[in-house]
Design a protein around this motif. Structure first.
Motif, PDB file in Angstrom:
ATOM      1  N   TRP A   1       4.124   7.792   2.160  1.00  0.00           N
ATOM      2  CA  TRP A   1       4.574   6.565   2.815  1.00  0.00           C
ATOM      3  C   TRP A   1       4.267   5.378   1.912  1.00  0.00           C
ATOM      4  CZ3 TRP A   1       0.750   2.967   3.614  1.00  0.00           C
ATOM      5  CH2 TRP A   1      -0.569   3.429   3.645  1.00  0.00           C
ATOM      6  N   SER A   2       4.939   4.259   2.166  1.00  0.00           N
ATOM      7  CA  SER A   2       4.663   3.031   1.424  1.00  0.00           C
ATOM      8  C   SER A   2       5.051   1.832   2.267  1.00  0.00           C
ATOM      9  CB  SER A   2       5.396   3.007   0.087  1.00  0.00           C
ATOM     10  OG  SER A   2       6.799   3.041   0.268  1.00  0.00           O
TER      11      SER A   2
ATOM     12  N   PHE B   1      -4.736   7.000   2.669  1.00  0.00           N
ATOM     13  CA  PHE B   1      -4.375   5.937   1.746  1.00  0.00           C
ATOM     14  C   PHE B   1      -4.570   6.437   0.319  1.00  0.00           C
ATOM     15  CE2 PHE B   1      -5.613   3.559   5.554  1.00  0.00           C
ATOM     16  CZ  PHE B   1      -4.581   2.631   5.650  1.00  0.00           C
ATOM     17  N   ALA B   2      -3.599   6.201  -0.538  1.00  0.00           N
ATOM     18  CA  ALA B   2      -3.720   6.611  -1.933  1.00  0.00           C
ATOM     19  C   ALA B   2      -4.117   5.447  -2.824  1.00  0.00           C
ATOM     20  CB  ALA B   2      -2.406   7.219  -2.425  1.00  0.00           C
ATOM     21  N   GLY B   3      -3.509   4.270  -2.609  1.00  0.00           N
ATOM     22  CA  GLY B   3      -3.825   3.133  -3.447  1.00  0.00           C
ATOM     23  C   GLY B   3      -2.829   2.009  -3.257  1.00  0.00           C
TER      24      GLY B   3
ATOM     25  N   LEU C   1       0.837  -1.200   0.000  1.00  0.00           N
ATOM     26  CA  LEU C   1       0.000   0.000   0.000  1.00  0.00           C
ATOM     27  C   LEU C   1       0.873   1.252   0.000  1.00  0.00           C
ATOM     28  CD1 LEU C   1      -2.615  -1.142   2.662  1.00  0.00           C
ATOM     29  CD2 LEU C   1      -3.115  -0.697   0.245  1.00  0.00           C
ATOM     30  N   TYR C   2       0.254   2.401  -0.306  1.00  0.00           N
ATOM     31  CA  TYR C   2       0.978   3.667  -0.191  1.00  0.00           C
ATOM     32  C   TYR C   2       0.000   4.795   0.082  1.00  0.00           C
ATOM     33  CZ  TYR C   2      -0.381   5.732  -4.739  1.00  0.00           C
ATOM     34  OH  TYR C   2      -1.078   6.296  -5.790  1.00  0.00           O
TER      35      TYR C   2
ATOM     36  N   VAL D   1       8.390  -6.212   5.637  1.00  0.00           N
ATOM     37  CA  VAL D   1       7.717  -5.052   5.053  1.00  0.00           C
ATOM     38  C   VAL D   1       8.765  -3.953   4.936  1.00  0.00           C
ATOM     39  CG1 VAL D   1       5.846  -3.384   5.254  1.00  0.00           C
ATOM     40  CG2 VAL D   1       5.538  -5.710   6.142  1.00  0.00           C
ATOM     41  N   TYR D   2       8.895  -3.408   3.739  1.00  0.00           N
ATOM     42  CA  TYR D   2       9.897  -2.380   3.469  1.00  0.00           C
ATOM     43  C   TYR D   2       9.188  -1.028   3.518  1.00  0.00           C
ATOM     44  CZ  TYR D   2      13.929  -0.179   1.159  1.00  0.00           C
ATOM     45  OH  TYR D   2      15.025   0.600   0.857  1.00  0.00           O
ATOM     46  N   VAL D   3       9.469  -0.267   4.576  1.00  0.00           N
ATOM     47  CA  VAL D   3       8.675   0.919   4.910  1.00  0.00           C
ATOM     48  C   VAL D   3       9.394   2.216   4.569  1.00  0.00           C
ATOM     49  CG1 VAL D   3       7.732   2.243   6.852  1.00  0.00           C
ATOM     50  CG2 VAL D   3       7.352  -0.228   6.717  1.00  0.00           C
ATOM     51  N   TYR D   4       8.654   3.111   3.942  1.00  0.00           N
ATOM     52  CA  TYR D   4       9.024   4.529   3.849  1.00  0.00           C
ATOM     53  C   TYR D   4       7.965   5.319   4.601  1.00  0.00           C
ATOM     54  CZ  TYR D   4      12.573   4.200   0.107  1.00  0.00           C
ATOM     55  OH  TYR D   4      13.697   3.928  -0.633  1.00  0.00           O
ATOM     56  N   ASP D   5       8.378   6.316   5.389  1.00  0.00           N
ATOM     57  CA  ASP D   5       7.421   7.232   5.996  1.00  0.00           C
ATOM     58  C   ASP D   5       8.111   8.581   6.240  1.00  0.00           C
ATOM     59  OD1 ASP D   5       8.656   7.356   8.625  1.00  0.00           O
ATOM     60  OD2 ASP D   5       7.690   5.470   9.148  1.00  0.00           O
ATOM     61  N   PRO D   6       7.341   9.637   6.547  1.00  0.00           N
ATOM     62  CA  PRO D   6       7.927  10.976   6.678  1.00  0.00           C
ATOM     63  C   PRO D   6       8.936  11.119   7.805  1.00  0.00           C
ATOM     64  CG  PRO D   6       5.550  11.124   6.349  1.00  0.00           C
ATOM     65  CD  PRO D   6       5.862   9.686   6.613  1.00  0.00           C
TER      66      PRO D   6
END
Length: 271
Positions: free
Chosen positions: A151-152, A237-239, A134-135, A172-177
């Motif tokens: 985020w993703s 959530f974007a998609g 998700l992102y 889970v490979y996470v990106y966030d602010p």
């Protein structure tokens, strides 16, 4: 006296039950969204998914097969940024919930993404690679070392010991602010292992924007429950971030021979 009280209680209970029946039912969970690849990559398929124009690559390496999608990864391939790879592999696109009229999913506080993946028996996990997740926020601002108010939560397989050493560690490979710059963070590495057994496996991630909690289930069994993502409460959530390739950004991440993987039965729902 006891009889009088008993009747009075029974009467009050009847009123309560009657009132409960008269009240409208509480709002049910949002209807799930589901997507397949029957018409990939036709306009009808793109509209079904709400595909975003930015961030696409590899459609020439993806083919629809009975509602699933087959993805090709070339020997030694890695991310599109790879400068020393002898071949290319994988594919990527972003979907947009609002583009398919599902603003209710975009504004949800928690969502579940479920899909099936199959790694054939001749699959080589190489050093590692990405799988869909998700992102939230703008496409491209939570992947590839790029950071923004986004985020993703893509899945990954990892195997630092090289090709064929073991079934790949899941994470889970996470990106966030909260990360500032650099690349993503490994959440729950080794909590499960992906299997190259030519069987379909169902994987599910649940992301809670309020708590930052990420829950993962593999074939119905919970394998991860961790506070794995931060500062996303105000980022809807974007998609779906459909992203799959080996890497990393160098050929050392890639497989020792050409391989294929398949994906199908994507669904997004509220828990």
């Amino acid at each position: 006296m006891r009889t009088h009280r008993s009747r009075r209680a029974a009467g009050l209970l009847g009123l309560v039950l009657a009132a409960a029946v008269a009240l409208p039912a509480t709002a049910s969970a949002a209807e799930p969204w589901s997507g397949d690849f029957a018409d990939f990559p036709a306009d009808s398929w793109s509209q079904q998914w709400g595909v975003v124009g930015d961030g696409q690559f590899g459609f020439d390496r993806m083919s629809g097969q009975d509602g699933a999608v087959d993805v090709f990864y070339g020997q030694g391939s890695s991310a599109p940024s790879c400068e020393d790879c002898p071949s290319e592999g994988g594919g990527q696109f972003y979907s947009d919930f609002t583009a398919v009229g599902r603003g209710d999913l975009a504004e949800a506080r928690s969502l579940q993404l479920t899909y099936q993946v199959r790694f054939p028996a001749d699959w080589d996990f190489g050093k590692g690679g990405k799988l869909p997740g998700l992102y939230g926020g703008k496409p491209g601002e939570a992947g590839g070392g790029n950071h923004g108010q986004a985020w993703s939560t893509r899945f990954m397989w990892r195997n630092d010991d090289g090709s064929g050493a073991r079934s790949a560690d899941g994470e889970v490979y996470v990106y966030d602010p909260s990360m500032g710059d650099g690349y993503g963070e490994d959440v729950g590495r080794g909590a499960w292992q992906w299997q190259a057994d030519d069987q379909w496996h169902t994987v599910q991630q649940t992301v809670d924007r309020d708590s930052g909690r990420i829950v993962v289930r593999l074939d119905g069994q919970q394998v991860l429950d961790e506070q794995g993502i931060q500062q996303i409460s105000d980022i809807p959530f974007a998609g779906i971030f459909f992203s799959t390739f080996f890497g990393g950004h160098a050929t050392e991440w890639g497989p020792s021979h050409d391989v294929h993987a398949q994906f199908r039965d994507f669904q997004v729902s509220t828990p």
